[in-house]
Design a protein around this motif. Structure first.
Motif, short mmCIF file in Angstrom:
data_model
loop_
_atom_site.label_atom_id
_atom_site.label_comp_id
_atom_site.label_asym_id
_atom_site.label_seq_id
_atom_site.Cartn_x
_atom_site.Cartn_y
_atom_site.Cartn_z
N UNK A 131 5.88 1.76 -1.31
CA UNK A 131 4.72 1.04 -0.78
C UNK A 131 5.40 0.41 0.58
N UNK A 132 4.24 0.19 1.46
CA UNK A 132 4.36 -0.63 2.72
C UNK A 132 3.98 -1.92 2.56
N UNK A 133 4.71 -2.69 2.98
CA UNK A 133 4.30 -4.30 2.93
C UNK A 133 3.55 -4.68 4.27
N UNK A 192 0.69 8.37 7.02
CA UNK A 192 1.50 7.35 6.93
C UNK A 192 1.13 6.00 7.79
N UNK A 193 1.97 5.11 7.13
CA UNK A 193 1.62 3.69 7.85
C UNK A 193 2.73 3.56 8.80
N UNK A 194 2.84 2.33 9.61
CA UNK A 194 3.86 2.35 10.63
C UNK A 194 5.20 2.01 10.17
N UNK A 203 0.77 -1.05 0.00
CA UNK A 203 0.07 0.07 0.02
C UNK A 203 1.02 1.08 0.15
N UNK A 204 0.46 2.11 -0.83
CA UNK A 204 1.22 3.44 -0.92
C UNK A 204 0.22 4.43 -0.07
N UNK A 205 1.05 5.04 0.84
CA UNK A 205 0.54 5.89 1.83
C UNK A 205 0.93 7.50 1.53
N UNK A 206 0.14 8.32 1.84
CA UNK A 206 0.69 9.52 1.84
C UNK A 206 1.34 10.08 3.08
N UNK A 207 2.19 11.20 3.00
CA UNK A 207 3.08 11.59 4.06
C UNK A 207 2.13 12.06 5.18
N UNK A 208 0.94 12.90 4.90
CA UNK A 208 0.12 13.15 5.87
C UNK A 208 -0.88 11.90 6.59
#
Length: 160
Positions: free
Chosen positions: A87-89, A77-79, A70-75
């Motif tokens: 992207x975060x796994x 973010x994921x963990x 999943x690609x998260x925006x900086x505002x």
């Protein structure tokens, strides 16, 4: 064994996998906790958006493992957030299927697909004591940050 791409219809599976990830070391969260927390629900609630993708491994109708990016925006973010282009796994091997190399095979497939799609790398967050940390290290992930009792790990792909 069969591996296939995830679709929006797999959101309930990703919700269950997120709960398993959050409870990897014992019961700490419920589905209500996930659904009421934007920082947890965003791992599955709108999947897939943009370049998000993932895969699952199933055999004889049983989902054995699932991995998604999943690609998260900086505002928001994921963990394991590193930057908006990485992207975060999230990955889960379900009870009864752990320790058989299923998760590693699936993760290798996801890594190869991400590199093939031109993604610059993959990040993740792993808590202290989680045995999956050694798998991530073996596959080239390196610690790039720390938050609380978790490390942020990153693998970058060569662009040449």
């Amino acid at each position: 064994m069969s591996i296939r791409l995830l679709t929006a219809s797999d959101r309930p599976l990703l919700r269950a996998a997120t709960l398993a990830n959050m409870n990897w070391c014992g019961l700490r969260f419920t589905f209500d906790d996930l659904d009421q927390s934007e920082e947890l629900a965003h791992y599955y609630s709108d999947f897939p958006r943009g370049e998000d993708f993932g895969m699952l491994d199933e055999a004889i109708g049983d989902v054995r493992a699932v991995a998604w990016l999943v690609l998260f925006p900086a505002k928001h973010p994921g963990y394991g957030f590193v930057e908006e282009t990485i992207p975060e796994l999230s990955i889960t091997t379900f009870d009864g299927f752990r320790g058989q190399g299923i998760g590693e095979r699936l993760l290798r497939e996801v890594i190869a697909a991400a590199a093939e799609r031109g993604m610059p790398g993959i990040s993740l967050s792993v808590e202290d004591g989680n045995r999956a940390r050694s798998l991530y290290s073996r596959l080239g992930f390196q610690v790039v940050g720390r938050s609380g009792n978790s490390d942020t790990m990153l693998v970058r792909f060569s662009t040449s």
